[in-house]
Every structure is written in structure tokens, then in C-alpha cells.
Design a protein around this motif. Structure first.
Motif, PDB file in Angstrom:
ATOM      1  N   SER A 210       0.821  -1.216   0.000  1.00  0.00           N
ATOM      2  CA  SER A 210       0.000   0.000   0.000  1.00  0.00           C
ATOM      3  C   SER A 210       0.855   1.265   0.000  1.00  0.00           C
ATOM      4  O   SER A 210       0.414   2.307  -0.508  1.00  0.00           O
ATOM      5  CB  SER A 210      -0.934   0.002   1.215  1.00  0.00           C
ATOM      6  N   SER A 211       2.068   1.187   0.519  1.00  0.00           N
ATOM      7  CA  SER A 211       2.951   2.354   0.555  1.00  0.00           C
ATOM      8  C   SER A 211       3.406   2.789  -0.835  1.00  0.00           C
ATOM      9  O   SER A 211       3.882   3.912  -1.002  1.00  0.00           O
ATOM     10  CB  SER A 211       4.185   2.066   1.420  1.00  0.00           C
ATOM     11  N   ALA A 230     -10.423  -0.397   3.185  1.00  0.00           N
ATOM     12  CA  ALA A 230      -9.555   0.177   4.210  1.00  0.00           C
ATOM     13  C   ALA A 230      -8.442   1.008   3.576  1.00  0.00           C
ATOM     14  O   ALA A 230      -8.124   2.104   4.047  1.00  0.00           O
ATOM     15  CB  ALA A 230      -8.962  -0.937   5.078  1.00  0.00           C
ATOM     16  N   ALA A 231      -7.854   0.491   2.493  1.00  0.00           N
ATOM     17  CA  ALA A 231      -6.780   1.219   1.813  1.00  0.00           C
ATOM     18  C   ALA A 231      -7.296   2.514   1.195  1.00  0.00           C
ATOM     19  O   ALA A 231      -6.644   3.563   1.283  1.00  0.00           O
ATOM     20  CB  ALA A 231      -6.147   0.334   0.740  1.00  0.00           C
ATOM     21  N   LYS A 233      -9.892   4.379   2.112  1.00  0.00           N
ATOM     22  CA  LYS A 233     -10.203   5.380   3.122  1.00  0.00           C
ATOM     23  C   LYS A 233      -8.932   5.942   3.753  1.00  0.00           C
ATOM     24  O   LYS A 233      -8.882   7.125   4.125  1.00  0.00           O
ATOM     25  CB  LYS A 233     -11.124   4.775   4.177  1.00  0.00           C
ATOM     26  N   ALA A 234      -7.895   5.119   3.855  1.00  0.00           N
ATOM     27  CA  ALA A 234      -6.619   5.610   4.376  1.00  0.00           C
ATOM     28  C   ALA A 234      -6.012   6.635   3.414  1.00  0.00           C
ATOM     29  O   ALA A 234      -5.490   7.672   3.842  1.00  0.00           O
ATOM     30  CB  ALA A 234      -5.648   4.452   4.592  1.00  0.00           C
ATOM     31  N   THR A 238      -5.641  10.527   4.468  1.00  0.00           N
ATOM     32  CA  THR A 238      -4.291  11.090   4.514  1.00  0.00           C
ATOM     33  C   THR A 238      -4.167  12.284   3.577  1.00  0.00           C
ATOM     34  O   THR A 238      -3.586  13.318   3.945  1.00  0.00           O
ATOM     35  CB  THR A 238      -3.257  10.018   4.122  1.00  0.00           C
TER      36      THR A 238
END
Length: 340
Positions: A210-211, A230-231, A233-234, A238
Motif C-alpha cells: 500500500s505504501s 480500508a486502503a 479510506k486511508a 491522509t
């Protein structure tokens, strides 16, 4: 082409929906629109009814309603009527900014699932630093859990979309995982990696973390719905926080901060534009018999406009027809995993 629009879906409907539709209508002469909703609210907002018709209904699906029950009970809801227009061949595609769950239910029960596709996936286009076209990721929430064969189906559909709509000749397909090594992850991800590695016609480049997503590591990112949501929304959270903090640092930095902000105004504006999700359109429910596209509930008129252009590209390129033909030809089975 004709697009069925749920004019009552979204936080700012029907005003932003009408504004975005009219902008697209004025610039794209080949599109006709059918707006489903309360004519008493919609009609005063229209500057012109050229290539726009209204199907009046006062019933709509609220965001807090149970999706399946609402679709089944509210036969005259704007979203339901728009879905039936696509099902009955009266429209080529459907747009809504309403409830995601209800739109998924309407897509499954009314528009219909592509034969060979187990579960439709929700696929947005997201920005990346090293690419003007961004990347697509699916599923980001249509399904809480998935099987390896379903992730393979997402890879195939995402690959078609990236080529036809995003204009990427040989899309790089990656599997979102907690490491880049083929043996990383749980059974779902290890089995999916083997399947994708054995698949013909996919430019599978392996796992991606994901990074690396916003660095443009892949053009199509495949994931299960829980992880993808989840990814997503992160990323959204951010991005919003960073932009807010940059603005606060400039405004609260005294004369030096404001002067620095003025000097960097052009660069900051470029960053904001690159990460402006509105220009990428909405999230596609891939796996249905026709284009069904969802915009965020808080979408503004610009997002609606770009989503219409996105739908236009899907219809013109016959992307869904190609997906239907592919699964009809290849059946429902995914490739056999490679053996260690």
C-alpha cells in the motif's frame, strides 16, 4: 447514447447533479440524459431541456435505509427506475451518487450480473505521482470477503477498463499485499498470486504494498473488498489531512509563511490538481451487464461532469461488451495455479 441519471441521489441532489449533467450535455453533443426524480425540484434548475428529459417520481432511497429492502420495496424510487431503464434497453448506462449498497443491489437484481462473474467489484480511479492517468483498484467495498477466483475476475475486468477507458496499452496488474514476495500474505493472497502469475493476457507484475500505490507502482491494483475499502479510506483521509495541514501552516506562519505560500502557489496548485479525485470520475460497478457508475455522496458538479465523460468512454469503447465476450469465451474457471 442515452444515460439514465438518479437525480435524487447524493448529499446535494438534485442541484449538483443537474449542473454537472448540463455541463456534459453542452460539451458532448452525442449524449442524451433521462433524469429520474422529483420534477418540481429538477425543472427549475434546468437552464435548458435540450437532450434532457425527466421521469417524475417523488420516491427515493435514503442513505440510511437497508439497501436490499429499499430496492425491493421502493419500486418507484429514482435509483430503481434508472436501473430498470438500463435493464429494459431504454438507456445505455446509469449514474448515481446515492447509496452504494442500494446501487449494488439495484445493479445485481435489476441490471444483472455478467455470466461468469461471481461478484461485481467497486472500482475507483485514483491519482498517482508518476502518472497522469492514475490507477484503478478493485474491489474497494462491494464485497466483505472474496475467493481467489473472484480476484482473478477483477484483474481481467480491470485490465479491460484500463486499456479501453484509461488508454493504457499494456496495463501493469498487481495484487495488493503485505509484502512484495510471492509467498507473502494469507492463503487468499498466496493462491491469488499463483493464479494471476499463470494467467494469459495479463501483464501481472506481482505483489504491491500500500505504501507504493500513490507512486504509480501499478495501473490495476487487485484486492479483496475489505482490504481495498480500508486502503481507499486511508488514502482519502491522509490526502485530506495533508492538504489541510499545508494550508494551516501557510495561514498560521505569519508574514514569512504567507510569503512562502505565495511563492509556492503554483506548485501547490499543481499538487492539489493532481490529487483532485473529481477529475477521475466515479467508481464503476464492474461485473454488471451495463455501465453502472457511482459518484461519492458529497460529489460536486465537477465530479458529476467527469463521471459522465467516464461513462461516455465506457459506452463508446464497448468495454462491458468486451468483458461479456471474454467470460463467455473463457468460461468461469480461473487459470490453474502454478506449482512450487
Amino acid at each position: 447514447m442515452k444515460i439514465a441519471v438518479d437525480a435524487m441521489g447524493g448529499d446535494n441532489a438534485p442541484a449538483t447533479i443537474v449542473e454537472g449533467v448540463e455541463r456534459a450535455r453542452d460539451e458532448q453533443q452525442a449524449i442524451e440524459f433521462v433524469l429520474y426524480g422529483d420534477e418540481n425540484q429538477i425543472r427549475p434548475l434546468l437552464k435548458s431541456d435540450e437532450r434532457i428529459s425527466i421521469v417524475h417520481t417523488t420516491e427515493k432511497i435514503e442513505m440510511d435505509e437497508h439497501p436490499v429492502k429499499a430496492v425491493r420495496r421502493k419500486k418507484q424510487a429514482s435509483m430503481v427506475l434508472a436501473a430498470h431503464a438500463v435493464k429494459d434497453g431504454e438507456a445505455d448506462a446509469m449514474f448515481s451518487a446515492g447509496s452504494t449498497g442500494a446501487l449494488l443491489a439495484a445493479g445485481l437484481f435489476i441490471v444483472g450480473r455478467i455470466r461468469g462473474v461471481d461478484r461485481p467489484g467497486l472500482m475507483p480511479t485514483l491519482p498517482s505521482v508518476n502518472s497522469d492517468s492514475g490507477f484503478v483498484m478493485l474491489d474497494v467495498g462491494a464485497n466483505a470477503d472474496n475467493r481467489p477466483s473472484q480476484l482473478y475476475q477483477y484483474a481481467v475486468m480491470g485490465n479491460f477498463y484500463a486499456r479501453d477507458v484509461r488508454g493504457i496499452k499494456n496495463p501493469r496488474v498487481a495484487l495488493l499485499n503485505n509484502g512484495t514476495e510471492p509467498t507473502k500474505g494469507d492463503d487468499l493472497h498466496q493462491q491469488t498470486h499463483q493464479i494471476l502469475a499463470a494467467a494469459q493476457g495479463l501483464n501481472f507484475i506481482g505483489n504491491v504494498e500500500s505504501s507504493s500505490l500513490l507512486d504509480g507502482a501499478a495501473d490495476v491494483v487487485v484486492t479483496d473488498g475489505f482490504t481495498g475499502n480500508a486502503a481507499l479510506k486511508a488514502i482519502e483521509g491522509t490526502s485530506h489531512t495533508l492538504l489541510h495541514e499545508i494550508k494551516a501552516a501557510i495561514m498560521n506562519g505569519g508574514i514569512k509563511g504567507k510569503l512562502g505560500g505565495l511563492l509556492l502557489k503554483g506548485s501547490i496548485k499543481g499538487i492539489v490538481q493532481k490529487f483532485d479525485a473529481s477529475r477521475y470520475g466515479g467508481a464503476v460497478l464492474l461485473g454488471l451487464q451495463a455501465p453502472v457508475v457511482k459518484a461519492h455522496g458529497a460529489a460536486d458538479a465537477t465530479t458529476v461532469y467527469y463521471t459522465i465523460l467516464q461513462i461516455q468512454a465506457m459506452v463508446e469503447n464497448k468495454t462491458i461488451s468486451k468483458v461479456i465476450d471474454y467470460f463467455a469465451e473463457h468460461g468461469v474457471d480461473s487459470p490453474t495455479p502454478t506449482q512450487d
